[in-house]
Design a protein around this motif. Structure first.
Motif, PDB file in Angstrom:
ATOM      1  N   SER A 162      -6.349   2.114   1.748  1.00  0.00           N
ATOM      2  CA  SER A 162      -5.327   1.063   1.625  1.00  0.00           C
ATOM      3  C   SER A 162      -5.436   0.308   0.305  1.00  0.00           C
ATOM      4  O   SER A 162      -4.490  -0.364  -0.108  1.00  0.00           O
ATOM      5  N   PRO A 176      -0.963   5.707   5.709  1.00  0.00           N
ATOM      6  CA  PRO A 176      -0.205   4.466   5.934  1.00  0.00           C
ATOM      7  C   PRO A 176       1.045   4.636   6.803  1.00  0.00           C
ATOM      8  O   PRO A 176       1.518   3.650   7.377  1.00  0.00           O
ATOM      9  N   LEU A 204      -2.551   1.399  -1.869  1.00  0.00           N
ATOM     10  CA  LEU A 204      -1.215   1.431  -1.271  1.00  0.00           C
ATOM     11  C   LEU A 204      -0.104   1.368  -2.309  1.00  0.00           C
ATOM     12  O   LEU A 204       0.967   1.953  -2.118  1.00  0.00           O
TER      13      LEU A 204
END
Length: 362
Positions: free
Chosen positions: A345, A302, A348
């Motif tokens: 993701s 990320p 996250l």
């Protein structure tokens, strides 16, 4: 020389991804420490379209299995050697309840590509204990994992594309152009480390649980080698009256040492399939990267776009990795993104918690 990719790890996932990238014309350097007890080298390489006690079709089997068939056939043509052994899998019902579960599931349809026959009573094979019958599964088989990794490793070494060493994280530099590892530069680096990702400072926030699996190799006579058997354990023929029996799942003590408990468990479960006398030849253990939601972990970091991960396939890497490697290669090359179910993701929030914790400790 500058590479397009550095791939860290050459187990099943790393080997399949690095080969896929090389076939597309990319310059790929692999960094891998040879470890005979790695999970990939211990695994029996099973590909099974039907999952678990619920007798459900494996996740995305309709996409994964054709991709796997094509990939292993291509490898066999490339090396001129058989690497994937196609065999039916006889999944034996342990109880009448399991038989009923299957009969209910099969009524929904969509199984024709995978089910060869359903037996509601014993098949009366003299060496098989199957009083409730079972299902004969097609489109399955086993990959000769060690042979495949040996051939791909030799090819990389011959082309000067393998550093046979433990990856040293303190030698990695992130640059504006990509990464630099020791004297080697690349545009991107992919971590395919298996369970060792839990020690990776860039990806240790991912929910990977190291899970130990133990496997026996046994010798027995008069046991039908024309099928793979599955009843609490798998039994995979490997030739000359030898079979692999596995595997255990132990997340409490994830080391690579075979245990007396694992040996006893596997021997007892094999005895539930056959009354034949058998002799244990080998007992091995490895550690798989199990994931909280049982889906792979694929994607770009990320914060650092030079880094990505291709991991978390656990015991299904033989089945999943060829398809996912193609999809990830597309994504790395600027094509469509990988499917949402496998993107890192989705975790996250764990990454932000990890960063917050690190900042608090500072």
């Amino acid at each position: 020389m500058k590479y397009d990719y550095i791939v860290v790890g050459h187990g099943l996932a790393g080997a399949i991804l690095s080969y896929t990238l090389r076939k597309r014309g990319y310059q790929v350097l692999v960094v891998d420490e040879p470890r005979p007890s790695s999970a990939s080298r211990v695994a029996a390489g099973l590909l099974n379209p039907i999952a678990g006690k619920r007798f459900a079709k494996s996740w995305m089997a309709d996409a994964f299995i054709p991709a796997a068939d094509a990939f292993y056939a291509e490898l066999e043509a490339h090396f001129g050697q058989e690497l994937f052994v196609h065999k039916p899998i006889y999944k034996i019902f342990s109880t009448i309840e399991e038989q009923n579960t299957w009969m209910a599931n099969s009524a929904s349809g969509g199984w024709n590509d995978f089910i060869l026959a359903t037996h509601t009573t014993s098949t009366h094979q003299p060496t098989i204990d199957d009083p409730y019958g079972g299902i004969m599964i097609g489109r399955g088989g086993s990959l000769l994992v060690e042979d495949m990794l040996r051939l791909l490793t030799a090819e990389l070494l011959a082309q000067g594309l393998l550093l046979p060493e433990r990856f040293q994280m303190d030698q990695l530099q992130l640059t504006a152009q990509g990464v630099k590892y020791k004297e080697q530069e690349a545009g991107h680096l992919v971590f395919c480390e298996g369970f060792q990702v839990v020690q990776n400072p860039y990806f240790k926030w991912l929910p990977v649980k190291p899970t130990k699996g133990e496997v026996l190799e046994v010798q027995t006579e008069n046991f039908n080698p024309e099928c793979i058997y599955n009843k609490a354990v798998y039994v995979v023929p490997v030739g000359a009256g030898r079979f692999l029996v596995g595997a255990t799942y132990d997340w409490r003590q994830p080391d690579e040492q075979p245990s007396a408990e694992g040996r006893q468990e596997l021997a007892a479960r094999f005895s539930q399939i056959t009354s034949q006398h058998f002799r244990i030849i080998k007992h091995r253990a490895g550690i798989r990267p199990a994931v909280r939601d049982r889906k792979p972990l694929v994607g770009v970091h990320p914060k650092y776009p030079q880094l990505s991960v291709f991991n978390g396939m656990g015991s299904k890497a033989v089945q999943m990795a060829p398809y996912l490697a193609q999809q990830f290669a597309d994504a790395l090359g600027g094509g469509a993104e990988v499917m949402p179910d496998i993107r890192i993701s989705r975790y996250l929030s764990l990454y932000y918690d990890y960063i917050k914790q690190q900042n608090t400790q500072l």
